[in-house]
Design an enzyme around this catalytic site. Structure first.
Site, short mmCIF file in Angstrom:
data_model
loop_
_atom_site.label_atom_id
_atom_site.label_comp_id
_atom_site.label_asym_id
_atom_site.label_seq_id
_atom_site.Cartn_x
_atom_site.Cartn_y
_atom_site.Cartn_z
N ASP A 113 0.83 -1.20 -0.22
CA ASP A 113 0.14 0.07 0.00
C ASP A 113 0.78 1.22 -0.06
OD1 ASP A 113 -2.01 -1.91 0.85
OD2 ASP A 113 -1.77 -1.42 2.74
N1 URA Z 1 -1.15 -6.09 3.95
C1 URA Z 1 -1.40 -4.68 4.00
O1 URA Z 1 -2.36 -4.56 4.49
N2 URA Z 1 -0.74 -3.91 3.29
C2 URA Z 1 0.33 -3.85 2.45
O2 URA Z 1 0.82 -3.18 2.02
C3 URA Z 1 0.74 -5.50 2.47
C4 URA Z 1 0.00 -6.42 3.17
#
Ligand code: URA
Length: 238
Positions: free
Chosen positions: A106
């Site tokens: 993310d």
């Molecule tokens: N899980 C998440 O919630 N975000 C990420 O970036 C990777 C795994």
């Protein structure tokens, strides 16, 4: 197979069309083994390990395997909507080489991101069937309760998902700091897992994928090539 000429080699490395590559050679900025080459049609009997363009030594592998320390505030998309893209941190010539990230982190997550132009490598690491473990360092808004820990280890069903996902391991470092391993890579999976048990993720950093840890030498935004040993270990799970 057509002979490997210098313009073909450069083009295969993402320096544009063969015409673009010929123009680079004619500018006198391309060298092989320390010698400037001005003939774009020179035939290379063996593929050189490196070609120098404008003083930069470029490895000539056709298969790219890259580790990046993804910083916060950057999207893992080729068409980012609100932020810069991780691809803007790589040399622009890679963009012509069909490179993709192995899963996504993310915009608010940081840490280990792998990128490659090899579909089987990406598939192997992303496939939930293979279950390659991804390890994350998580900072929580509230202390992790015993009941939450138990629920995560026995499995939670996330909204809009059919199957339960489990924390394959969960290691409490402090009351609010934990390391979790998961075998899938669903959208926002770690954040959604902690939300599903009534907690909230404040910070998330990926530490490892399979046997490979984020290289501590890499600062946020930096990247390096994977060694062939690292690629083999990732593919063979050792
Ligand atoms: N899980 C998440 O919630 N975000 C990420 O970036 C990777 C795994």
């Amino acid at each position: 197979m057509p002979a490997l000429t210098l313009d073909r080699l450069l083009s295969s490395l993402g320096f544009g069309s063969r015409k673009d590559s010929r123009a680079l050679v004619r500018m006198g900025i391309v060298a092989l083994n320390g010698e400037i080459q001005e003939d774009p049609f020179i035939e290379l009997e063996t593929r050189p390990d490196f070609v120098s363009v404008n003083g930069e030594e470029i490895p000539t592998f056709e298969d790219l395997y890259i580790m990046m320390h993804k910083p916060l505030g950057i999207e893992c998309s080729h068409n980012p909507r609100y932020h810069d893209s991780v691809y803007s941190l790589l040399p622009s010539r890679f963009l012509g080489m069909n490179i993709k990230s192995v899963g996504r982190l993310d915009v608010d997550s940081s840490g280990l991101l792998l990128l490659s132009n090899k579909g089987d490598f990406i598939h192997h690491l992303e496939s939930p069937k293979k279950g390659v473990l991804k390890r994350y360092d998580v900072t929580l808004a509230r202390p992790l309760e015993k009941a939450q820990e138990k629920e995560l280890l026995s499995g939670v069903i996330l909204k809009n998902e059919k199957r339960a996902v489990v924390a394959r391991t969960l290691e409490k470092k402090t009351e609010t700091q934990v390391e979790i391993e998961i075998g899938e890579g669903l959208y926002h999976q770690v954040r959604r897992m902690f939300a599903a048990v009534g907690n909230h993720v404040e910070e998330l950093r990926r530490l490892s994928i399979g046997t490979l840890n984020l290289d501590p030498q890499l600062k946020p935004k930096e990247w390096r090539y994977l060694s062939s040993i690292e690629v083999n270990q990732l593919m063979n799970g050792v």
